[in-house]
Write an enzyme that holds these catalytic residues in place. Structure first.
Site, PDB file in Angstrom:
ATOM      1  N   THR A  73       0.785  -1.239   0.000  1.00 42.54           N
ATOM      2  CA  THR A  73       0.000   0.000   0.000  1.00 42.54           C
ATOM      3  C   THR A  73       0.819   1.293   0.000  1.00 42.54           C
ATOM      4  O   THR A  73       0.679   2.119  -0.912  1.00 42.54           O
ATOM      5  CB  THR A  73      -0.949  -0.001   1.213  1.00 42.54           C
ATOM      6  OG1 THR A  73      -1.823  -1.114   1.058  1.00 42.54           O
ATOM      7  CG2 THR A  73      -1.755   1.279   1.300  1.00 42.54           C
ATOM      8  N   ASN A  94       5.899  -1.223   3.794  1.00 44.13           N
ATOM      9  CA  ASN A  94       5.021  -0.659   4.822  1.00 44.13           C
ATOM     10  C   ASN A  94       5.732  -0.590   6.173  1.00 44.13           C
ATOM     11  O   ASN A  94       5.359   0.196   7.035  1.00 44.13           O
ATOM     12  CB  ASN A  94       3.753  -1.506   4.965  1.00 44.13           C
ATOM     13  CG  ASN A  94       2.763  -1.246   3.834  1.00 44.13           C
ATOM     14  OD1 ASN A  94       2.947  -0.354   3.010  1.00 44.13           O
ATOM     15  ND2 ASN A  94       1.705  -2.048   3.785  1.00 44.13           N
ATOM     16  N   ASP A 192      -9.645  -3.429   0.230  1.00 41.85           N
ATOM     17  CA  ASP A 192      -8.445  -4.098   0.769  1.00 41.85           C
ATOM     18  C   ASP A 192      -8.743  -4.836   2.077  1.00 41.85           C
ATOM     19  O   ASP A 192      -8.403  -6.019   2.219  1.00 41.85           O
ATOM     20  CB  ASP A 192      -7.346  -3.055   1.006  1.00 41.85           C
ATOM     21  CG  ASP A 192      -6.062  -3.663   1.534  1.00 41.85           C
ATOM     22  OD1 ASP A 192      -5.342  -4.311   0.754  1.00 41.85           O
ATOM     23  OD2 ASP A 192      -5.783  -3.520   2.737  1.00 41.85           O
ATOM     24  N   ASP A 240      -3.894   0.778  -5.541  1.00 42.74           N
ATOM     25  CA  ASP A 240      -2.458   0.540  -5.369  1.00 42.74           C
ATOM     26  C   ASP A 240      -2.014  -0.868  -5.752  1.00 42.74           C
ATOM     27  O   ASP A 240      -0.882  -1.077  -6.166  1.00 42.74           O
ATOM     28  CB  ASP A 240      -2.060   0.839  -3.921  1.00 42.74           C
ATOM     29  CG  ASP A 240      -3.004   0.180  -2.912  1.00 42.74           C
ATOM     30  OD1 ASP A 240      -4.036  -0.397  -3.329  1.00 42.74           O
ATOM     31  OD2 ASP A 240      -2.723   0.245  -1.704  1.00 42.74           O
ATOM     32  N   HIS A 241      -2.907  -1.827  -5.590  1.00 42.16           N
ATOM     33  CA  HIS A 241      -2.531  -3.231  -5.826  1.00 42.16           C
ATOM     34  C   HIS A 241      -3.780  -4.086  -5.858  1.00 42.16           C
ATOM     35  O   HIS A 241      -4.884  -3.608  -5.548  1.00 42.16           O
ATOM     36  CB  HIS A 241      -1.584  -3.724  -4.728  1.00 42.16           C
ATOM     37  CG  HIS A 241      -2.144  -3.538  -3.341  1.00 42.16           C
ATOM     38  ND1 HIS A 241      -3.198  -4.272  -2.856  1.00 42.16           N
ATOM     39  CD2 HIS A 241      -1.821  -2.655  -2.364  1.00 42.16           C
ATOM     40  CE1 HIS A 241      -3.495  -3.871  -1.638  1.00 42.16           C
ATOM     41  NE2 HIS A 241      -2.693  -2.875  -1.315  1.00 42.16           N
TER      42      HIS A 241
HETATM   43 ZN    ZN Z   1      -3.582  -4.536   2.236  1.00 39.06          ZN
END
Ligand code: ZN
Length: 456
Positions: A73, A94, A192, A240-241
Site C-alpha cells: 500500500t 510498509n 483491501d 495501489d494493488h
Molecule cells: Zn492490504
C-alpha cells in the site's frame, strides 16, 4: 486541387477542435485522484459495478495497471503521486528500518518526514505554482510535512472516519475558491480490508464490499453534480494493488530453518526483509534452502525488473513468497487474502478509470505502468514534472488533447494504405494495357507499297 483543399480543411479543423475543447476547461484545471485500496483489476470484470461502469462509459479505462514491486500500500501510493519506483522514492515497504539513523517506520501514525523526503509528491509541486492549492483526504503521506510542506487542506489519518465524511470534506474544498483547489486526493481502505479478511475468492463477501465501494462512487458523482463541479472536473479512480487468495496450508515457517537470534525481521510477508545479525552468507545459506515456495535474494541479486535495489532501506536479504504463500516465523494469524507478491502477477494489478474534459470518451486500453500516472497528472494540471520513471506517451490515448493512434487503428491505417496502393497499381496496369501497343511490322502494313501490284 479540390482534394488538397479538403485535406487541409480537415487538418486545420482538427487542430481547432483540439484547442477548442481545451479552452472549455476552467482557467485552472481541477483534478481529483481517488484510490480504493486493494481493488484488484478483474473485480471490474467479475462483479456488477453499475456506478463505476457508468463512470467509465463516458471516460477511459486501463484494464491493468502494472504496479511497483513490492505490491504494498504505502510504496505504491507514493509511486502514483511521484512517478518513481520504490527504490527512488524511498518508501520501500510498509515497515522499514534505516541502518544509518537506526530509525524504524511503522505507519499509519509515523509522521517523520525523514521517510518521505527522498521525493516530492504532486500535491507539493502543485502548491509550488502560483495560486494553486492541494487538498487531501487521507491519501498516505498527505498529513506529513514533506519538504517542509503539507497539503494546504488535509485530514489527519484516522481509519474510523467514514467515506462519506472524507468525500464531503474533499468536495467542499474543491468547491472553495479561496484559495482555489486544483489538485485533490481521496483514499478509502476498502476493498483491501475485506480482501484480507475473506480472500478474493469469497464471492459473497467480496460482492457485498464491492457493492459498497460502487455506491461510494455513485455518492461522489452525485455530490460533484450537486455542487456543479462535475462537468469541469477531471477524476481518476485507481488503486495501489490487487489481492490473491491465501490458505492455512501454504505457510513457510522460518523458525524451522534459522534461529531468530541470527536476524531481525524488518518486514514480514509476502516479501520478508531480513537484516542479518550474524554473518550474511551464513544467514543467506540457511534461508536459501528453507522452502521451494519462496525465492531468496541477496540485495545485489534482486532482479533488475523489480527496480528494487538502489536504496539503503532495502535490507541485505529479501524473501519473496510464491503467490498465495505466507512467510512467518512460526504459527501466524493467517490472512485469507494478501498482496505484496511479484508485480508480474496479474492478481497484484489494480485498474485505472478516468473521466472529465481532459480525457477521451469511451476509450479502453490494456495497460500502463503505475509510474506513468504521474506525468499524465502533471500534464493535466499544466505542471512541470519532477524527474520520474514514468513515460508520458503511454497515456496519450487516454487524453483528449493528444494525437494518438491505437494499435487496432494503426493496423487499420496500414491495411487501408495497402489497399489504396494495390488499387492504384491495378488501375495503372489496366490503363497501360488499354493503350494499343504497336504491333511488329505494322508500319509495313500501312505502307503504300503494300498495294503495289508489282510486289504482290
Ligand atoms: Zn492490504
Amino acid at each position: 486541387m479540390s482534394t488538397m483543399y479538403f485535406m487541409l480543411t480537415f487538418f486545420f479543423s482538427g487542430i481547432v477542435t483540439c484547442h477548442g475543447s481545451k479552452s472549455a476547461y476552467n482557467a485552472v484545471p481541477q483534478l481529483l485522484l481517488v484510490s480504493f485500496d486493494g481493488f484488484r483489476a478483474d473485480y471490474l470484470k467479475n462483479y456488477k459495478l453499475p456506478h463505476l461502469q457508468e463512470f467509465i462509459k463516458d471516460g477511459v479505462l486501463v484494464k491493468h495497471v502494472s504496479n511497483a514491486f513490492i505490491t504494498k500500500t504505502f510504496p505504491n501510493h507514493y509511486s502514483i503521486v511521484t512517478g518513481l519506483y520504490e527504490e527512488s522514492h524511498g518508501i520501500v515497504a510498509n515497515k522499514m528500518y534505516d541502518a544509518d539513523t537506526k530509525k524504524k517506520f511503522s505507519p499509519p501514525h509515523d509522521l517523520d518526514p525523514f521517510w518521505w523526503n527522498e521525493a516530492t509528491p504532486i500535491w507539493i509541486t502543485n502548491q509550488q505554482q502560483e495560486s494553486r492549492t492541494s487538498a487531501a483526504a487521507m491519501w498516505p503521506g498527505t498529513d506529513v510535512k514533506i519538504n517542509n510542506m503539507t497539503s494546504h487542506f488535509f485530514m489527519k489519518y484516522n481509519v474510523s472516519v467514514s467515506f462519506v465524511e472524507r468525500m464531503e470534506k474533499i468536495v467542499t474544498w474543491l468547491n472553495s475558491s479561496n484559495p482555489p483547489v486544483s489538485f485533490a486526493t481521496l483514499y478509502w481502505e476498502e476493498p483491501d480490508a475485506s480482501g484480507h479478511k475473506y480472500g478474493p475468492e469469497d464471492i459473497e463477501n467480496m460482492h457485498k464490499v464491492l457493492e459498497q465501494v460502487d455506491d461510494h462512487i455513485g455518492f461522489l458523482v452525485a455530490k460533484l453534480k450537486a455542487f456543479g463541479l462535475w462537468d469541469n472536473i477531471n477524476i481518476i479512480i485507481t488503486s495501489d494493488h490487487g489481492m490473491t487468495q491465501c490458505s492455512r496450508e501454504k505457510i513457510i515457517k522460518l523458525d524451522k530453518c534459522i534461529g531468530r537470534d541470527n536476524y531481525t525481521l524488518v518486514d514480514t510477508t509476502p516479501v520478508a526483509a531480513i537484516l542479518p545479525r550474524s554473518n550474511k552468507t551464513y544467514v543467506y545459506n540457511l534461508l536459501k534452502n528453507c522452502s521451494t515456495h519462496m525465492k531468496v535474494y541477496l540485495k545485489e541479486d534482486i532482479p533488475d525488473r523489480f527496480h528494487y535495489h538502489h536504496n539503503n532501506r532495502i535490507q541485505p536479504i529479501i524473501l519473496v513468497a510464491d503467490e498465495g504463500w505466507t512467510i512467518a516465523q512460526n504459527d501466524p494469524i493467517i490472512r485469507l487474502g494478501d498482496h505484496g507478491y511479484d508485480n508480474a502477477l496479474s492478481s497484484m494489478h489494480p485498474f485505472l478509470a478516468a473521466h472529465g474534459p481532459a480525457f477521451t470518451k469511451g476509450y479502453k486500453q490494456n495497460t500502463i505502468n503505475i509510474v506513468d500516472i504521474y506525468p499524465m497528472m502533471c500534464h493535466i494540471l499544466g505542471l512541470k514534472p519532477q524527474p520520474n520513471n514514468g513515460t508520458f506517451s503511454n497515456t496519450k490515448c487516454l487524453l483528449a488533447d493528444q494525437w494518438c493512434v491505437s494499435l487496432p487503428e494503426a493496423i487499420g491505417i496500414v491495411i487501408g494504405v495497402l489497399m489504396v496502393l494495390t488499387t492504384l497499381t491495378c488501375l495503372l496496369i489496366i490503363m497501360k494495357n488499354r493503350v494499343p501497343t504497336p504491333r511488329p511490322f505494322s508500319r509495313l502494313q500501312l505502307q503504300d507499297d503494300d498495294d503495289d501490284p508489282l510486289i504482290g
